[in-house]
Every structure is written in C-alpha cells, then in structure tokens.
Write a protein that holds these residues in place. Structure first.
Motif, short mmCIF file in Angstrom:
data_model
loop_
_atom_site.label_atom_id
_atom_site.label_comp_id
_atom_site.label_asym_id
_atom_site.label_seq_id
_atom_site.Cartn_x
_atom_site.Cartn_y
_atom_site.Cartn_z
N PHE A 183 0.88 -1.19 0.09
CA PHE A 183 0.12 -0.03 -0.03
C PHE A 183 0.82 1.22 0.00
O PHE A 183 0.52 2.17 -0.61
N LEU A 184 1.86 1.16 0.74
CA LEU A 184 2.78 2.43 0.89
C LEU A 184 3.58 2.64 -0.72
O LEU A 184 3.94 3.99 -0.85
N GLU A 185 3.57 1.64 -1.44
CA GLU A 185 4.27 1.84 -2.84
C GLU A 185 2.87 2.20 -3.94
O GLU A 185 3.33 2.87 -4.82
N ASP A 186 1.75 1.63 -3.50
CA ASP A 186 0.81 1.84 -4.52
C ASP A 186 -0.59 1.95 -3.55
O ASP A 186 -1.18 0.94 -3.16
N TYR A 187 -0.94 3.12 -3.37
CA TYR A 187 -2.11 3.38 -2.28
C TYR A 187 -3.55 3.45 -3.26
O TYR A 187 -4.14 4.46 -3.22
N SER A 188 -3.69 2.15 -3.58
CA SER A 188 -4.86 1.94 -4.45
C SER A 188 -5.59 1.49 -3.33
O SER A 188 -5.60 1.05 -2.22
N MET A 189 -7.26 1.66 -3.83
CA MET A 189 -8.28 1.02 -2.94
C MET A 189 -7.90 -0.36 -2.51
O MET A 189 -8.24 -0.90 -1.63
N SER A 190 -7.71 -1.00 -3.78
CA SER A 190 -7.40 -2.70 -3.68
C SER A 190 -6.53 -2.81 -2.57
O SER A 190 -6.57 -3.74 -1.90
N ASN A 191 -5.41 -2.33 -2.60
CA ASN A 191 -4.31 -2.53 -1.63
C ASN A 191 -4.75 -2.08 -0.19
O ASN A 191 -4.23 -2.86 1.01
N TYR A 192 -5.66 -0.85 0.00
CA TYR A 192 -6.18 -0.53 1.27
C TYR A 192 -6.99 -1.49 1.70
O TYR A 192 -6.99 -1.99 2.88
N VAL A 193 -7.88 -2.04 0.96
CA VAL A 193 -8.86 -3.16 1.45
C VAL A 193 -8.03 -4.34 1.90
O VAL A 193 -8.38 -4.93 2.86
N ALA A 194 -7.00 -4.77 1.53
CA ALA A 194 -5.97 -5.85 1.57
C ALA A 194 -5.68 -5.71 2.98
O ALA A 194 -5.60 -6.60 4.02
N ILE A 195 -5.20 -4.30 3.44
CA ILE A 195 -4.84 -4.20 4.83
C ILE A 195 -5.73 -4.64 5.83
O ILE A 195 -5.62 -5.12 6.82
N TRP A 196 -7.02 -3.99 5.38
CA TRP A 196 -8.33 -4.00 6.44
C TRP A 196 -8.48 -5.61 6.58
O TRP A 196 -8.97 -6.02 7.67
N SER A 197 -8.43 -6.14 5.47
CA SER A 197 -8.74 -7.78 5.50
C SER A 197 -7.83 -8.40 6.47
O SER A 197 -8.13 -9.57 7.08
N CYS A 198 -6.64 -8.22 6.36
CA CYS A 198 -5.48 -8.63 7.17
C CYS A 198 -5.84 -8.34 8.76
O CYS A 198 -5.68 -9.33 9.42
N TYR A 199 -6.12 -6.97 9.03
CA TYR A 199 -6.60 -6.63 10.49
C TYR A 199 -7.72 -7.33 10.99
O TYR A 199 -8.01 -7.56 12.02
N GLY A 200 -8.71 -7.68 9.80
CA GLY A 200 -9.74 -8.47 10.11
C GLY A 200 -9.47 -9.70 10.69
O GLY A 200 -9.81 -10.49 11.67
N GLY A 201 -8.42 -10.45 9.73
CA GLY A 201 -8.06 -11.83 10.21
C GLY A 201 -7.23 -11.71 11.67
O GLY A 201 -7.23 -12.63 12.46
N LEU A 202 -6.71 -10.63 11.55
CA LEU A 202 -5.98 -10.33 13.11
C LEU A 202 -7.04 -10.62 14.31
O LEU A 202 -6.72 -11.09 15.41
#
Length: 161
Positions: free
Chosen positions: A112-131
């Motif tokens: 995300f820090l290299e490409d701040y697209s919505m899909s990369n942002y959603v991916a982080i949220w999905s990871c935090y959901g997993g956590l």
C-alpha cells in the motif's frame, strides 16, 4: 463493522493534531512507518513468534490496545489518500497462524505504501480482520477500544504529549 464513524473520528483527531502541532508537510510516509511499528508492537505483545521463550502473551487488554493503535494509523492513511469511502470492514483473510498473519499484514502495508490503491487498502483491512479473528476480538470490542483510545489521544494532545 461500519467504518464511517471511525473515519470521522480519526479525521477530527488528525485535524486537531496537525493544527495544534503546526504540521503542514506531507506525513503519509511517517504514518505508514507508524503503522508498521504499531503492527510490530502488536506482534511483540502476542509473543507469537518467540519460539525461544516460555513466557505467554500479554494481557488481552494490552493486546487490544496495541491492535487499536494500528487502526488509528490505518484510518489516517486512508483519509490521507481519500480512501475513506470504505463503508464496512472487508471480509477477513482466513489465516489462523499469527506469525503468518503478521507477515502477510506487513507485506500488505508495504504494498500500500508503494501503491495506495483502494484494493491495496482493502487488503490491509482484510489482514486486520484476520488478526481480530485470530486474537478473538469482536468488532464491538474493537469499536469500544477505538473510541476510548481516540479520547485518550485527544487528552494527550491537550496535555502536551
């Protein structure tokens, strides 16, 4: 979990901090590093990677607070890049192993820090959901802890933190 309330609360805190601290430069990369640091602090409190130690994880409340510290920066990064239109927490990734979850989350943040697209942002949220699932945090617990920590962060700013 509906995210709009959290985005609004975080935007108010961000405005207050930037105004009171006189911040006018772009702090996106600093916030990105802060998110990575908070993720590492969370991992450290879980002790999931410390195969050499018999000491267990920190108290649940400590781990939840570290988790929520990350959420503050995750929200703030989305606000910075106008990705705060995300309405609901995306589906969590299905990974039970905490070590793997932390590594996948770190990678998602870096991407995300290299490409701040919505899909990369959603991916982080999905990871935090997993956590959250792996740590057995309900969305209500996360919301309540976020609201409390947001208040604490305002108080800290008023008291010269």
């Amino acid at each position: 979990m509906k995210l709009q309330e959290l985005f609004e609360m975080q935007a108010e805190l961000d405005r207050f901090i930037q105004s009171s601290q006189g911040i006018s430069e772009d702090v996106f990369r600093r916030k990105g590093l802060a998110l990575l640091v908070e993720l590492a602090e969370l991992a450290n409190e879980t002790r999931c990677f410390k195969f050499w130690s018999t000491k267990g994880p920190s108290e649940r409340s400590v781990i939840l607070e570290e988790y929520v510290d990350s959420i503050h920066f995750l929200l703030s990064l989305g606000i910075e890049k106008k990705l705060d239109t995300l309405e609901a927490w995306p589906e969590a990734i299905d990974e039970k192993d905490l070590t793997e979850l932390f590594l996948v989350t770190q990678k998602a943040i870096q991407e995300f820090l290299e490409d701040y697209s919505m899909s990369n942002y959603v991916a982080i949220w999905s990871c935090y959901g997993g956590l959250a699932l792996a740590l057995e945090f309900s969305y209500d617990e996360v919301l309540e802890a976020y609201i409390q920590k947001n208040k604490t962060n305002f108080d800290r700013q008023h008291n010269g933190y």
